[in-house]
Design an enzyme around this catalytic site. Structure first.
Site, PDB file in Angstrom:
ATOM      1  N   SER A 156       3.783   4.862  -2.803  1.00 11.11           N
ATOM      2  CA  SER A 156       3.519   3.722  -1.892  1.00 11.11           C
ATOM      3  C   SER A 156       2.016   3.379  -2.126  1.00 11.11           C
ATOM      4  CB  SER A 156       3.545   4.132  -0.475  1.00 11.11           C
ATOM      5  OG  SER A 156       4.898   4.295  -0.306  1.00 11.11           O
TER       6      SER A 156
ATOM      7  N   GLY B  26       7.921   2.596  -0.253  1.00 11.54           N
ATOM      8  CA  GLY B  26       7.412   2.017  -1.438  1.00 11.54           C
ATOM      9  C   GLY B  26       6.148   1.236  -1.489  1.00 11.54           C
TER      10      GLY B  26
ATOM     11  N   GLY C  18       3.911  -2.374  -2.850  1.00 11.06           N
ATOM     12  CA  GLY C  18       3.909  -3.755  -2.973  1.00 11.06           C
ATOM     13  C   GLY C  18       4.235  -4.607  -1.646  1.00 11.06           C
TER      14      GLY C  18
ATOM     15  N   CYS D  87       8.895   3.088   6.220  1.00  5.24           N
ATOM     16  CA  CYS D  87       8.025   2.185   5.483  1.00  5.24           C
ATOM     17  C   CYS D  87       8.439   0.833   4.802  1.00  5.24           C
ATOM     18  CB  CYS D  87       7.228   3.308   4.677  1.00  5.24           C
ATOM     19  SG  CYS D  87       5.679   2.698   4.041  1.00  5.24           S
ATOM     20  N   LEU D  88       8.345   0.868   3.566  1.00  6.63           N
ATOM     21  CA  LEU D  88       8.853  -0.435   2.847  1.00  6.63           C
ATOM     22  C   LEU D  88      10.213  -0.394   3.211  1.00  6.63           C
ATOM     23  CD1 LEU D  88       8.531  -2.682   1.093  1.00  6.63           C
ATOM     24  CD2 LEU D  88       9.011  -1.151  -0.861  1.00  6.63           C
TER      25      LEU D  88
ATOM     26  N   GLN E  11      10.350  -2.427   6.359  1.00  3.13           N
ATOM     27  CA  GLN E  11      10.071  -3.509   6.158  1.00  3.13           C
ATOM     28  C   GLN E  11      11.292  -4.628   5.421  1.00  3.13           C
ATOM     29  OE1 GLN E  11       6.611  -3.167   3.870  1.00  3.13           O
ATOM     30  NE2 GLN E  11       5.557  -2.324   5.400  1.00  3.13           N
TER      31      GLN E  11
ATOM     32  N   GLY F 134       0.256  -1.383   3.900  1.00  3.98           N
ATOM     33  CA  GLY F 134      -0.559  -2.667   3.991  1.00  3.98           C
ATOM     34  C   GLY F 134      -0.008  -3.910   4.572  1.00  3.98           C
ATOM     35  N   PHE F 135       1.136  -3.843   4.635  1.00  2.96           N
ATOM     36  CA  PHE F 135       2.146  -4.991   5.244  1.00  2.96           C
ATOM     37  C   PHE F 135       2.802  -4.676   6.627  1.00  2.96           C
ATOM     38  CE2 PHE F 135       1.524  -6.146   0.849  1.00  2.96           C
ATOM     39  CZ  PHE F 135       1.456  -7.364   0.684  1.00  2.96           C
TER      40      PHE F 135
ATOM     41  N   HIS G  28       5.677   7.750   8.583  1.00  2.45           N
ATOM     42  CA  HIS G  28       6.544   8.743   7.694  1.00  2.45           C
ATOM     43  C   HIS G  28       6.901   9.935   8.631  1.00  2.45           C
ATOM     44  CE1 HIS G  28       5.929   7.204   3.454  1.00  2.45           C
ATOM     45  NE2 HIS G  28       5.183   6.702   4.366  1.00  2.45           N
TER      46      HIS G  28
ATOM     47  N   GLU H  94       8.568  12.593   7.816  1.00  2.89           N
ATOM     48  CA  GLU H  94       8.885  13.695   6.923  1.00  2.89           C
ATOM     49  C   GLU H  94       7.274  14.475   6.880  1.00  2.89           C
ATOM     50  OE1 GLU H  94       6.348  11.354   4.063  1.00  2.89           O
ATOM     51  OE2 GLU H  94       7.979  10.920   5.658  1.00  2.89           O
TER      52      GLU H  94
END
Length: 387
Positions: free
Chosen positions: A51, A247, A249, A276-277, A280, A320-321, A360, A362
């Site tokens: 990430s 992940g 981006g 996380c990603l 999203q 960051g998103f 997260h 984990e």
């Protein structure tokens, strides 16, 4: 280190600020987004978390490198964060688990470090002005072209619109069975919580190894597929559940190919769990939108309220998103909220075994307050199996 004298590393921001320090790790130059992480442990897990692609990490905790490195803590095959910024130079490792020094490990893997920087000042600047675009350089001769570095920082397009999941995902599918680490045996090689393990397909947008280990220890037999996997690719493995990994981006860029896959899987009424990603991606798949945050959330001490119970969990975060809560459609419930800024940290689909969280659970590194989520995913698959 406020002056260039004796400096062997330099950090230049797009705003024109220049930070000199002592370089370590590999020599070279890199342009990236600068973020800060407040975790007091786990620098190796942070650096190997996919990430952090295209992000240089400023550590607010000064003791970085003091426990060395060990392959057991890697969350991927190599460090992904292109560079780090620290207050004090890394010291000699002092841990029975260490097999190498952080500085040597970074040098061999092409990662740049700068020490002797006022990380408090840098962190305040990020908090007030957002995550800047920067260039970090390490040269043994201490010669830096500041104007050229400034141009590179200003010309770098940034993370918005950037699909980095394609760059960090696995090249081909593979099986994962290793469970979590425990003293004194190490990693559990064949966790068996059920006589017949749940068949889980994990879509890899940049998956951390300890997430896969947590899934395995909850009773899953995992097949990992690349980020570009189609619904047909996933269903070919006859899964009982689908996991959407973390992940890097811009989620909207990755969503161009990931969203149709997720939408098709939801329609099959399969249990789905995202982190996380992956969280999203799920939000985009159900019709919500994501936004770029000012400086994001990066650390192992983020308080999150679980709306159903009011309980506060201390969590590990790296994003960051964020999902725009105002765009959540009818039938999608917000389950978790950040107590730092009120941003969305979890959703679930009403009447379906589909949920995700921004943080997260984990905990690599970080607290284990949210480990119950892996059990929730297993329970969803167990109920579906018994239906």
């Amino acid at each position: 280190m406020p002056e260039s004298q004796n400096a062997t590393a330099c950090l230049v921001t797009a705003a024109g600020e220049v930070f000199y320090g002592r370089g370590f790790g590999a020599e070279g130059e890199v342009v990236a987004e600068l973020v800060f992480n407040t975790a007091m442990t786990g620098y190796q897990e942070i650096m190997t978390d996919a990430s952090y692609a295209s992000q240089i990490v400023t550590f607010t905790f000064p003791h970085i490198g003091n426990t060395g490195v060990t392959p057991e803590d890697d969350q991927g095959p190599d460090p992904v964060a292109p560079g780090i910024v620290v207050r004090w130079d890394p010291t000699e490792a002092s841990s029975w688990r260490a097999v190498a020094e952080l500085t040597d490990w970074m040098a061999k893997r092409g990662r740049i470090g700068i020490g002797g920087v006022d990380t408090r000042r840098l962190t305040r600047a990020i908090r007030h002005g957002g995550a800047p675009h920067v260039v970090l350089a390490h040269r043994a001769d201490g010669i830096f072209d500041i104007e050229a570095m400034l141009r590179k920082a200003r010309n770098w397009p940034g993370l918005v619109g950037l699909d980095l999941a394609r760059e960090v995902t696995c090249a081909q599918s593979y099986r994962w069975t290793e469970g979590l680490w425990s003293w004194p045996d190490g990693f559990d090689k064949a966790p068996k919580k059920d006589a017949a393990p749940f068949r889980v397909v994990a879509i890899d947008y940049g998956a951390k190894r300890d997430i896969l280990r947590s899934l395995a220890s909850s009773g899953a037999e995992i097949t990992v597929l690349p980020a570009t996997a189609t619904a047909e690719d996933v269903l070919a493995h006859d899964p009982e559940g689908v996991f959407l990994s973390n992940g890097p981006g811009d989620p909207a860029a990755t969503g161009a190919y990931a969203v149709p896959t997720i939408q098709a899987l939801i329609e099959r009424d399969l249990p789905v769990f995202g982190i996380c990603l992956g969280h999203q991606m799920l939000a985009l798949a159900v019709g919500a939108k994501t936004v770029k945050m000012g400086h994001g959330h990066h650390g192992a001490n983020h308080p999150v309220r679980r709306n159903q119970t009011g309980r506060v969990e201390i969590t590990s975060m790296n994003h960051g998103f964020a999902v725009d809560t105002q765009t959540l459609p009818e039938g999608v419930r917000e389950t978790h909220v950040s107590l730092f800024d009120g941003s969305n940290c979890g959703i679930e689909l009403e009447g379906r075994p589909v949920f995700s969280v921004q943080y997260h659970p984990e905990a690599s590194p970080g607290p284990q307050d949210s480990a119950y989520l892996f059990q929730r995913f297993a329970d969803d698959m167990r109920r579906r199996r018994g239906a």
